[in-house]
Design a protein around this motif. Structure first.
Motif, PDB file in Angstrom:
ATOM      1  N   LEU A  91      93.402  39.761  76.891  1.00  0.00           N
ATOM      2  CA  LEU A  91      93.181  38.423  77.433  1.00  0.00           C
ATOM      3  C   LEU A  91      91.717  38.056  77.250  1.00  0.00           C
ATOM      4  O   LEU A  91      90.826  38.804  77.669  1.00  0.00           O
ATOM      5  CB  LEU A  91      93.552  38.360  78.914  1.00  0.00           C
ATOM      6  N   LEU A  92      91.476  36.935  76.613  1.00  0.00           N
ATOM      7  CA  LEU A  92      90.118  36.454  76.369  1.00  0.00           C
ATOM      8  C   LEU A  92      89.864  35.192  77.176  1.00  0.00           C
ATOM      9  O   LEU A  92      90.644  34.232  77.100  1.00  0.00           O
ATOM     10  CB  LEU A  92      89.907  36.154  74.889  1.00  0.00           C
ATOM     11  N   VAL A  93      88.800  35.177  77.945  1.00  0.00           N
ATOM     12  CA  VAL A  93      88.336  33.972  78.621  1.00  0.00           C
ATOM     13  C   VAL A  93      87.123  33.480  77.844  1.00  0.00           C
ATOM     14  O   VAL A  93      86.088  34.157  77.781  1.00  0.00           O
ATOM     15  CB  VAL A  93      87.958  34.256  80.093  1.00  0.00           C
ATOM     16  N   GLY A  94      87.255  32.342  77.223  1.00  0.00           N
ATOM     17  CA  GLY A  94      86.182  31.820  76.390  1.00  0.00           C
ATOM     18  C   GLY A  94      86.659  30.616  75.600  1.00  0.00           C
ATOM     19  O   GLY A  94      87.759  30.097  75.826  1.00  0.00           O
ATOM     20  N   ARG A 128      86.674  44.132  81.140  1.00  0.00           N
ATOM     21  CA  ARG A 128      87.382  45.020  82.073  1.00  0.00           C
ATOM     22  C   ARG A 128      88.517  45.669  81.298  1.00  0.00           C
ATOM     23  O   ARG A 128      89.424  44.972  80.811  1.00  0.00           O
ATOM     24  CB  ARG A 128      87.919  44.245  83.275  1.00  0.00           C
ATOM     25  N   LEU A 129      88.484  46.993  81.158  1.00  0.00           N
ATOM     26  CA  LEU A 129      89.413  47.726  80.315  1.00  0.00           C
ATOM     27  C   LEU A 129      90.286  48.629  81.164  1.00  0.00           C
ATOM     28  O   LEU A 129      89.811  49.262  82.118  1.00  0.00           O
ATOM     29  CB  LEU A 129      88.642  48.550  79.282  1.00  0.00           C
ATOM     30  N   ALA A 184      96.598  30.482  77.473  1.00  0.00           N
ATOM     31  CA  ALA A 184      97.090  31.042  78.739  1.00  0.00           C
ATOM     32  C   ALA A 184      96.045  30.769  79.811  1.00  0.00           C
ATOM     33  O   ALA A 184      95.534  31.684  80.448  1.00  0.00           O
ATOM     34  CB  ALA A 184      97.355  32.533  78.596  1.00  0.00           C
ATOM     35  N   HIS A 185      95.726  29.493  80.003  1.00  0.00           N
ATOM     36  CA  HIS A 185      94.657  29.109  80.921  1.00  0.00           C
ATOM     37  C   HIS A 185      95.055  29.435  82.352  1.00  0.00           C
ATOM     38  O   HIS A 185      96.193  29.191  82.775  1.00  0.00           O
ATOM     39  CB  HIS A 185      94.366  27.615  80.782  1.00  0.00           C
ATOM     40  N   ARG A 186      94.105  30.002  83.104  1.00  0.00           N
ATOM     41  CA  ARG A 186      94.348  30.323  84.502  1.00  0.00           C
ATOM     42  C   ARG A 186      93.841  29.193  85.389  1.00  0.00           C
ATOM     43  O   ARG A 186      92.698  28.745  85.236  1.00  0.00           O
ATOM     44  CB  ARG A 186      93.630  31.619  84.876  1.00  0.00           C
ATOM     45  N   VAL A 187      94.682  28.728  86.284  1.00  0.00           N
ATOM     46  CA  VAL A 187      94.311  27.628  87.177  1.00  0.00           C
ATOM     47  C   VAL A 187      94.748  27.951  88.598  1.00  0.00           C
ATOM     48  O   VAL A 187      95.763  28.622  88.836  1.00  0.00           O
ATOM     49  CB  VAL A 187      94.937  26.283  86.726  1.00  0.00           C
ATOM     50  N   GLY A 199      89.562  38.129  90.919  1.00  0.00           N
ATOM     51  CA  GLY A 199      90.566  39.073  91.393  1.00  0.00           C
ATOM     52  C   GLY A 199      91.841  39.024  90.574  1.00  0.00           C
ATOM     53  O   GLY A 199      92.444  40.067  90.278  1.00  0.00           O
ATOM     54  N   ALA A 200      92.253  37.824  90.199  1.00  0.00           N
ATOM     55  CA  ALA A 200      93.477  37.684  89.416  1.00  0.00           C
ATOM     56  C   ALA A 200      93.317  38.278  88.025  1.00  0.00           C
ATOM     57  O   ALA A 200      94.240  38.921  87.491  1.00  0.00           O
ATOM     58  CB  ALA A 200      93.869  36.207  89.323  1.00  0.00           C
ATOM     59  N   LEU A 201      92.146  38.088  87.406  1.00  0.00           N
ATOM     60  CA  LEU A 201      91.901  38.647  86.078  1.00  0.00           C
ATOM     61  C   LEU A 201      91.877  40.174  86.139  1.00  0.00           C
ATOM     62  O   LEU A 201      92.391  40.850  85.238  1.00  0.00           O
ATOM     63  CB  LEU A 201      90.579  38.116  85.521  1.00  0.00           C
ATOM     64  N   ALA A 202      91.266  40.714  87.188  1.00  0.00           N
ATOM     65  CA  ALA A 202      91.249  42.167  87.348  1.00  0.00           C
ATOM     66  C   ALA A 202      92.670  42.708  87.491  1.00  0.00           C
ATOM     67  O   ALA A 202      93.015  43.773  86.938  1.00  0.00           O
ATOM     68  CB  ALA A 202      90.408  42.547  88.562  1.00  0.00           C
TER      69      ALA A 202
END
Length: 377
Positions: free
Chosen positions: A99-102, A337-338, A51-54, A125-128
Motif C-alpha cells: 500500500l502506497l500513500v502518495g 511499515r513492514l 484505494a484512498h483512505r477516508v 492506526g488504520a494504516l498500521a
C-alpha cells in the motif's frame, strides 16, 4: 468511526476533499488525482489501484483522508525499494501488493495524512492495522511534509527514509541577470554561454497558461512527454487524456513553455504553479539541439519564477547537474511499515546506514553550489 476505502475519487465531493488540503500545492487537489484515474493513467492494469483512505463523521462530513494506492510493482514512485522486493522474492516472502500513500509519478513532498491531527491519527492506526493484520506486506508513505513526519515519527513501528533533491530559492532577484551576478565568475560565464548557444540556434520560447492551450497543443505536449520514455524503451505513465482533463479542471495552475524554431514547436516543459512555488514536471523534445534541455527545463523556469515573484522552483527529482545551476540540496522523507520481522530488521539496518550517507552527501553537495562566497567573484 470506521476508515473507508474509495476506489474512485470521483465518488468524493471535490469541495470536501480540497477543503482538507493545508496549502496550495496542486498535486493533492481532487482535480489532479481524479484526472489520473479518469484518464486511465492509474487503475485498470497499470499496477496502481486507487484505494484512498477516508474518515467521515456521522453527518457525512470528511474528517481525514489519505491518497492511497495498492501497488503490484514499484514503478513511478521515486523512492526506490526494488532491492527490498528482490530480497523478499529470494527468501520466498510476499512483497506485493503493498500500500502506497502518495501521489503517482510525482516526487514532490507534501501533506499525506489530511485532516486535523486527532483525525489524521486515526489514519495512522488504520494504516498500521493493514500491515499487522497481513492485508498487505507493508505501507509506504512517500515524500511527506512536516506534519506527516510528526505523526509517523511519534508512532511505533514506522521506519524513516531520507532522500535528497535539488530546489532553487529566490533570494529576491530582480531579474535573471541579478541571479547571475550572485554566482561565481566561472559559473556565471558557463550559464550565460549555455543560454547564448540555444539562442544562437534560432530557438525562442513562448509561455502559455492552461486556459490558452488547445487540443493541438496538448497533442504536442503528450508527444514530447512520451518521447522521453520511448528513447528508453518504456511506456509513458501518463495517458493523453490526462493533460486535457488537467487543462479543463485546473487551468489556472498549468504553465507550459514551448521552444520554437522557425515558427514551429520543437520542445516543451510542463509545470504547475501552487502557492509561491513553480513545479517543473515533464519535458520532451522532438529534435535534438545543443543545451536545449538546460534552457527549457531550468533557465526558462528560473526566469519565470523571478519574473512572477515566486519563492521556489522545484524542478523534479534527481539530477546533480542542477547544483551548478543554483539548485540547493534538500532532504526529503518517506516512512515505511513492514510486516515481516526479518525484512523489517534488515531494512531498519539498511536505512540507518543510508541515512548517514544521504546526510553526508547533502552536506558535500553544497560545495558544488555556484554562489559567490564572502563577496568573492
Amino acid at each position: 468511526m470506521p476508515i473507508q476505502t474509495l476506489s474512485r475519487l470521483a465518488d468524493m465531493d471535490a469541495r470536501q476533499w480540497d477543503a482538507m488540503l493545508p496549502d496550495d500545492q496542486p498535486f493533492l487537489r481532487h482535480a489532479f488525482l481524479s484526472a489520473l484515474e479518469e484518464s486511465g493513467s492509474v487503475g485498470g492494469r497499470t499496477g496502481w489501484t486507487p484505494a484512498h483512505r477516508v474518515l467521515a463523521g456521522d453527518d457525512g462530513r470528511l474528517l481525514a483522508a489519505a491518497p492511497a494506492y495498492l501497488k503490484s510493482h514499484s514503478y513511478g514512485e521515486y523512492v526506490f525499494d526494488w532491492s527490498w522486493a528482490d530480497a523478499c522474492q529470494r527468501a520466498g516472502i510476499r512483497y506485493y501488493p503493498k500500500l502506497l500513500v502518495g501521489i503517482p509519478f510525482t516526487p514532490v513532498a507534501g501533506a499525506r495524512l489530511l485532516g486535523k491531527p486527532d483525525a489524521a491519527l486515526s489514519l495512522v492506526g488504520a494504516l498500521a492495522a493493514e500491515v499487522d493484520e497481513a492485508r498487505c506486506s507493508g505501507v509506504h508513505v512517500n515524500f511527506t511534509d512536516a506534519a506527516t513526519d510528526a505523526l509517523l515519527g511519534a508512532a511505533d513501528g514506522w521506519l524513516e527514509r531520507l532522500g535528497c533533491q535539488y530546489h532553487w530559492s529566490n533570494r529576491g532577484y530582480r531579474d535573471f541577470q541579478d541571479f547571475l551576478d550572485a554566482l561565481s565568475s566561472r559559473k556565471r560565464k558557463q550559464l550565460r554561454k549555455e543560454r547564448e548557444q540555444v539562442a544562437g540556434q534560432g530557438i525562442d520560447f513562448v509561455w502559455m497558461e492552461g486556459g490558452e492551450l488547445s487540443e493541438a497543443h496538448w497533442d504536442f505536449v503528450h508527444a514530447c512527454y512520451s518521447s522521453t520514455y520511448e528513447v528508453r524503451g518504456q511506456e509513458p505513465y501518463l495517458q493523453r487524456a490526462f493533460f486535457s482533463l488537467l487543462g479543463e479542471r485546473m487551468p489556472e495552475a498549468v504553465r507550459v513553455v514551448f521552444a520554437h524554431r522557425g515558427g514551429r514547436p520543437v520542445a516543451m516543459a510542463f509545470s504547475l504553479v501552487g502557492g509561491d512555488t513553480l513545479y517543473g514536471r515533464y519535458w520532451g523534445c522532438l529534435a535534438e539541439f545543443d543545451r536545449l534541455h538546460f534552457e527549457t527545463c531550468f533557465y526558462q523556469g528560473l526566469d519565470f519564477a523571478i519574473g512572477h515573484g515566486l519563492g521556489r522552483f522545484d524542478a523534479g527529482a534527481q539530477g546533480e547537474h542542477k547544483l551548478i545551476r543554483g539548485f540547493e540540496p534538500v532532504i526529503t522523507r518517506s516512512w515505511h511499515r513492514l510486516g515481516h520481522p526479518g525484512l523489517r530488521d534488515a531494512v531498519r539496518e539498511f536505512l540507518e546506514q543510508e541515512r548517514a550517507g544521504v546526510l553526508a552527501y547533502a552536506q558535500e553537495a553544497r560545495a558544488a553550489l555556484p554562489y559567490r562566497q564572502d563577496g568573492s567573484d
